[in-house]
Each structure stands twice: as structure tokens, then as C-alpha cells.
Write a protein that holds these residues in place. Structure first.
Motif, PDB file in Angstrom:
ATOM      1  N   UNK A 123       1.429  -0.733  -0.081  1.00 34.54           N
ATOM      2  CA  UNK A 123      -0.048  -0.005   0.170  1.00 34.54           C
ATOM      3  C   UNK A 123       0.285   1.000  -0.129  1.00 34.54           C
ATOM      4  N   UNK A 124       2.246   1.187   1.121  1.00 30.49           N
ATOM      5  CA  UNK A 124       3.086   1.665   1.005  1.00 30.49           C
ATOM      6  C   UNK A 124       3.327   3.033  -0.524  1.00 30.49           C
ATOM      7  N   UNK A 125       4.293   1.303  -1.347  1.00 31.06           N
ATOM      8  CA  UNK A 125       4.537   1.460  -2.641  1.00 31.06           C
ATOM      9  C   UNK A 125       3.623   2.022  -3.325  1.00 31.06           C
ATOM     10  N   UNK A 126       2.155   1.375  -3.771  1.00 29.69           N
ATOM     11  CA  UNK A 126       1.055   1.972  -4.373  1.00 29.69           C
ATOM     12  C   UNK A 126       0.897   3.640  -3.793  1.00 29.69           C
ATOM     13  N   UNK A 127       0.995   3.627  -3.092  1.00 31.26           N
ATOM     14  CA  UNK A 127       0.555   5.802  -2.332  1.00 31.26           C
ATOM     15  C   UNK A 127       2.147   6.452  -2.984  1.00 31.26           C
ATOM     16  N   UNK A 128       2.998   6.253  -2.548  1.00 35.13           N
ATOM     17  CA  UNK A 128       4.384   6.946  -3.086  1.00 35.13           C
ATOM     18  C   UNK A 128       4.274   6.978  -4.704  1.00 35.13           C
ATOM     19  N   UNK A 187       1.356   6.557  -7.020  1.00 37.15           N
ATOM     20  CA  UNK A 187       0.390   7.482  -7.102  1.00 37.15           C
ATOM     21  C   UNK A 187       0.397   9.436  -6.645  1.00 37.15           C
ATOM     22  N   UNK A 188       1.485   9.518  -5.889  1.00 38.63           N
ATOM     23  CA  UNK A 188       2.217  10.784  -5.792  1.00 38.63           C
ATOM     24  C   UNK A 188       2.841  11.539  -6.395  1.00 38.63           C
ATOM     25  N   UNK A 189       4.036  10.058  -6.885  1.00 43.87           N
ATOM     26  CA  UNK A 189       5.098  10.274  -7.900  1.00 43.87           C
ATOM     27  C   UNK A 189       3.979  10.743  -9.394  1.00 43.87           C
ATOM     28  N   UNK A 211       2.752  14.468 -13.620  1.00 44.55           N
ATOM     29  CA  UNK A 211       1.230  15.001 -14.497  1.00 44.55           C
ATOM     30  C   UNK A 211       1.154  16.521 -13.774  1.00 44.55           C
ATOM     31  N   UNK A 212       1.380  17.015 -12.879  1.00 40.90           N
ATOM     32  CA  UNK A 212       1.221  18.303 -12.618  1.00 40.90           C
ATOM     33  C   UNK A 212       2.445  19.393 -13.245  1.00 40.90           C
ATOM     34  N   UNK A 213       3.483  18.883 -12.886  1.00 39.65           N
ATOM     35  CA  UNK A 213       4.983  19.570 -13.663  1.00 39.65           C
ATOM     36  C   UNK A 213       4.391  19.756 -15.423  1.00 39.65           C
TER      37      UNK A 213
END
Length: 188
Positions: free
Chosen positions: A170-175, A177-179, A184-186
Motif C-alpha cells: 500500500x505504501x509503495x502504491x501510494x508513493x 500515485x503521488x509521483x 502530471x502537474x509539472x
């Protein structure tokens, strides 16, 4: 109006409770999603596979179809349950496991249905069961085989993904997703 609804709800609850176990049956068919299947025909081979899939699997109840309506039962809970075979007797596609009396299973969470002469030769189902519900097993190997036996197993339903590993995933998937969100924002 509310009083009338309350009376109807209470009557429905009493009617449901009065019907006994029939409302709580668990029905298993070949279309029920299986936890695992296999082509192995030796019970020793199947047990080795089950140990790898569900941990230290413990066979709590087994009923062997013996060519008549009721099978021969083995295991520590053999006196508490009975299995009736049908459709047709002697070459069954159906079985019904019923609680009779005595100590009940509270930890069985896997059901094995086996033929041995078909592909797949066996199905393993993860079940949620209170130990008293009837388990109806229906329409297995129609026209080209029969149920040879059914077994209830205790196993560790979380053996395949231990809890710390789940949290790490879950932690890896969350990270990740944040990356992806940051990229996308950049880019926009």
C-alpha cells in the motif's frame, strides 16, 4: 404509518428466524469463483499444494462418496456432520453437507470438491461459514464425472500475503500515485 412499518419489519424478522437453516444455506457451484483448482489426482499431492496455498492446512471433515446416498465421513468432526450425495446416486454431481449435532466447526474456511478423473480434478473454495449452515454443492462435472469426496479445511486465509507485506505494498502504491500526480502537474 411508522407503527405499521415496524410491525411489518418485526413480522418479517420473525418469519425469517422461523424458517431455520434454509435461509442460511451456502451454495457452491463450478461457477462460484474458486480460490484454486488443479489437475493433481493424488490426495497427498493436493495436500502439499494446499499447505503452500493456505498455510498449514488441517483437514477437519471429509466425506468420501461410496456409491450410495451417504458417504463415509472422517476427520475430527466426522460425528458432527453428514454428507448426502445425489444427481444421480452412485455418480453424483451434487452433495449436501449438514450439521447433525455435537461440536461444530467454527474455523473451517476452505471447501475442497474433488473428482480426480476430470480437468480440473479439484476445486478449492474460500468460504465464510458458521459451522451450522447447510453447504449445498451443485452441478459438478455434469455428464462426465462425479464428486469423489468433499473436505472442509482450516487454513490461514491471509497466508499468501502477510500483513506487513500488505502495508508495504500500500505504501509503495501510494508513493507511486503521488509521483505520477506530481509529474502530471509539472508536465501541464
Amino acid at each position: 404509518m411508522r407503527t405499521c412499518l415496524r410491525i411489518l419489519c418485526a413480522a418479517a424478522m420473525v418469519a425469517t428466524l422461523g424458517t431455520g437453516r434454509a435461509e442460511a444455506d451456502l451454495t457452491i457451484t463450478p461457477l462460484t469463483p474458486a480460490f484454486a483448482t488443479g489437475t493433481e489426482t493424488s490426495q497427498a499431492q493436493i495436500n502439499t499444494i494446499l499447505d503452500g496455498l493456505i498455510g498449514n492446512s488441517t483437514d477437519l471433515y471429509t466425506s468420501n462418496e461410496d456409491g450410495d446416498a451417504t458417504g463415509s465421513d472422517t476427520g475430527p468432526f466426522a460425528a458432527s456432520y453428514t454428507t448426502t450425495y445425489s444427481n444421480p446416486v452412485g455418480d453424483p454431481g451434487n452433495a449436501l453437507i449438514e450439521y447433525v449435532s455435537g461440536p461444530k466447526l467454527t474455523t473451517a474456511n476452505y471447501l475442497l470438491v474433488k473428482d480426480g478423473n476430470q480437468d480440473p480434478a479439484w476445486y478449492l473454495f474460500a468460504i465464510s461459514w458458521d459451522g451450522m449452515m447447510d453447504i449445498s454443492i451443485e452441478n459438478f462435472w455434469p455428464g462426465a464425472g462425479a464428486i469423489s469426496h468433499v473436505s472442509l479445511y482450516q487454513g490461514d486465509p491471509f497466508n499468501t500475503v502477510p500483513e506487513p507485506t500488505t502495508f508495504a505494498l500500500w505504501g509503495v502504491a501510494g508513493i507511486a500515485g503521488l509521483v505520477a500526480r506530481r509529474r502530471r502537474k509539472i508536465n501541464s
